[in-house]
Design a protein around this motif. Structure first.
Motif, PDB file in Angstrom:
ATOM      1  N   GLY A  15      -8.767  -2.520  19.515  1.00 19.73           N
ATOM      2  CA  GLY A  15      -7.583  -1.897  19.766  1.00 19.73           C
ATOM      3  C   GLY A  15      -7.815  -0.362  19.482  1.00 19.73           C
ATOM      4  N   THR A  16      -6.438   0.570  18.680  1.00 20.31           N
ATOM      5  CA  THR A  16      -6.942   1.936  17.965  1.00 20.31           C
ATOM      6  C   THR A  16      -5.960   1.068  17.179  1.00 20.31           C
ATOM      7  OG1 THR A  16      -5.779   2.806  19.552  1.00 20.31           O
ATOM      8  CG2 THR A  16      -7.569   3.838  19.692  1.00 20.31           C
ATOM      9  N   GLY A  17      -5.996   1.755  16.329  1.00 16.61           N
ATOM     10  CA  GLY A  17      -4.982   1.668  15.123  1.00 16.61           C
ATOM     11  C   GLY A  17      -3.229   2.744  15.163  1.00 16.61           C
ATOM     12  N   HIS A  18      -2.786   2.174  14.580  1.00 13.53           N
ATOM     13  CA  HIS A  18      -1.121   2.881  14.776  1.00 13.53           C
ATOM     14  C   HIS A  18      -0.781   3.817  13.488  1.00 13.53           C
ATOM     15  CE1 HIS A  18      -0.561   0.852  18.848  1.00 13.53           C
ATOM     16  NE2 HIS A  18      -0.745  -0.250  17.903  1.00 13.53           N
ATOM     17  N   TYR A  19      -0.786   5.195  13.943  1.00 12.65           N
ATOM     18  CA  TYR A  19      -0.556   5.776  12.667  1.00 12.65           C
ATOM     19  C   TYR A  19       0.729   6.195  12.184  1.00 12.65           C
ATOM     20  CZ  TYR A  19      -5.766   5.285  11.887  1.00 12.65           C
ATOM     21  OH  TYR A  19      -6.891   4.797  11.866  1.00 12.65           O
ATOM     22  N   VAL A  20       1.216   6.530  11.745  1.00 12.19           N
ATOM     23  CA  VAL A  20       2.608   7.542  10.741  1.00 12.19           C
ATOM     24  C   VAL A  20       1.856   8.655  10.078  1.00 12.19           C
ATOM     25  CG1 VAL A  20       4.521   7.693   9.651  1.00 12.19           C
ATOM     26  CG2 VAL A  20       3.169   5.278  10.430  1.00 12.19           C
ATOM     27  N   SER A  28      -2.110   4.280   8.270  1.00 10.25           N
ATOM     28  CA  SER A  28      -2.122   3.777   8.737  1.00 10.25           C
ATOM     29  C   SER A  28      -0.890   2.832   9.061  1.00 10.25           C
ATOM     30  CB  SER A  28      -2.826   2.924   9.033  1.00 10.25           C
ATOM     31  OG  SER A  28      -3.074   1.961   8.146  1.00 10.25           O
ATOM     32  N   VAL A  29      -0.285   2.074   9.677  1.00  9.26           N
ATOM     33  CA  VAL A  29       0.755   1.243   9.750  1.00  9.26           C
ATOM     34  C   VAL A  29       0.971   0.283   8.998  1.00  9.26           C
ATOM     35  CG1 VAL A  29       2.569  -0.420  11.488  1.00  9.26           C
ATOM     36  CG2 VAL A  29       1.933   2.003  12.016  1.00  9.26           C
ATOM     37  N   ALA A  30      -0.691  -0.599   9.455  1.00  8.75           N
ATOM     38  CA  ALA A  30      -1.170  -1.522   7.915  1.00  8.75           C
ATOM     39  C   ALA A  30      -0.387  -1.202   6.518  1.00  8.75           C
ATOM     40  CB  ALA A  30      -2.234  -2.317   8.810  1.00  8.75           C
ATOM     41  N   ILE A  35       1.878  -1.463   1.482  1.00  9.66           N
ATOM     42  CA  ILE A  35       2.653  -0.987   0.751  1.00  9.66           C
ATOM     43  C   ILE A  35       4.009  -1.272   0.290  1.00  9.66           C
ATOM     44  CG2 ILE A  35       3.667   1.874  -0.141  1.00  9.66           C
ATOM     45  CD1 ILE A  35       1.123   2.843   1.173  1.00  9.66           C
ATOM     46  N   GLY A  36       5.261  -1.654   1.455  1.00  7.72           N
ATOM     47  CA  GLY A  36       5.941  -2.365   1.581  1.00  7.72           C
ATOM     48  C   GLY A  36       6.564  -2.985   0.746  1.00  7.72           C
ATOM     49  N   VAL A  37       5.493  -4.115   1.145  1.00  7.37           N
ATOM     50  CA  VAL A  37       5.541  -5.424   0.602  1.00  7.37           C
ATOM     51  C   VAL A  37       5.305  -5.124  -1.202  1.00  7.37           C
ATOM     52  CG1 VAL A  37       4.074  -7.717   0.259  1.00  7.37           C
ATOM     53  CG2 VAL A  37       4.925  -6.768   2.560  1.00  7.37           C
ATOM     54  N   MET A  38       4.112  -4.689  -1.321  1.00 10.85           N
ATOM     55  CA  MET A  38       4.323  -3.859  -3.348  1.00 10.85           C
ATOM     56  C   MET A  38       4.853  -3.342  -3.376  1.00 10.85           C
ATOM     57  SD  MET A  38       0.233  -2.864  -3.670  1.00 10.85           S
ATOM     58  CE  MET A  38       0.755  -0.911  -2.871  1.00 10.85           C
ATOM     59  N   VAL A  39       5.779  -2.862  -2.842  1.00 11.75           N
ATOM     60  CA  VAL A  39       7.032  -1.933  -3.653  1.00 11.75           C
ATOM     61  C   VAL A  39       8.194  -3.145  -3.294  1.00 11.75           C
ATOM     62  CG1 VAL A  39       8.972  -0.727  -2.704  1.00 11.75           C
ATOM     63  CG2 VAL A  39       7.183  -0.046  -2.884  1.00 11.75           C
ATOM     64  N   ALA A  40       8.063  -3.777  -2.650  1.00 17.62           N
ATOM     65  CA  ALA A  40       9.350  -5.188  -2.351  1.00 17.62           C
ATOM     66  C   ALA A  40       8.984  -6.069  -3.826  1.00 17.62           C
ATOM     67  CB  ALA A  40       9.294  -5.605  -0.683  1.00 17.62           C
ATOM     68  N   VAL A  41       7.924  -6.569  -3.682  1.00 18.29           N
ATOM     69  CA  VAL A  41       7.421  -7.327  -5.026  1.00 18.29           C
ATOM     70  C   VAL A  41       7.321  -6.938  -6.643  1.00 18.29           C
ATOM     71  CG1 VAL A  41       5.113  -8.694  -6.406  1.00 18.29           C
ATOM     72  CG2 VAL A  41       6.284  -8.757  -2.948  1.00 18.29           C
ATOM     73  N   PHE A  42       7.979  -5.713  -6.384  1.00 16.55           N
ATOM     74  CA  PHE A  42       7.755  -4.717  -7.674  1.00 16.55           C
ATOM     75  C   PHE A  42       9.388  -4.467  -8.664  1.00 16.55           C
ATOM     76  CE2 PHE A  42       8.306  -1.135 -10.085  1.00 16.55           C
ATOM     77  CZ  PHE A  42       7.474  -1.266 -11.159  1.00 16.55           C
TER      78      PHE A  42
END
Length: 55
Positions: A15-20, A28-30, A35-42
């Motif tokens: 399918g087509t990608g979802h974007y913000v 892209s949402v992915a 990025i959110g996971v990397m910030v949480a790990v940091f």
């Protein structure tokens, strides 16, 4: 093929990608999830104590 469904991707990748959109920034949402996971790990790396040797 039996068991072929178990090897399928959990998300439909055809399918087509979802974007913000934020003005001129488009993510892209992915990528936003990564990025959110990397910030949480940091943040966890900053807050969790280092293991200490036995003295």
């Amino acid at each position: 093929m039996p068991g072929g469904r178990a090897l399928a991707a959990p998300v439909d990748l055809n399918g087509t990608g979802h974007y913000v959109h934020w003005g001129v920034i488009q993510l892209s949402v992915a990528n936003l999830v990564v990025i959110g996971v990397m910030v949480a790990v940091f943040v966890l790396a900053l807050l969790l104590p280092f293991p200490r040797g036995r003295r």
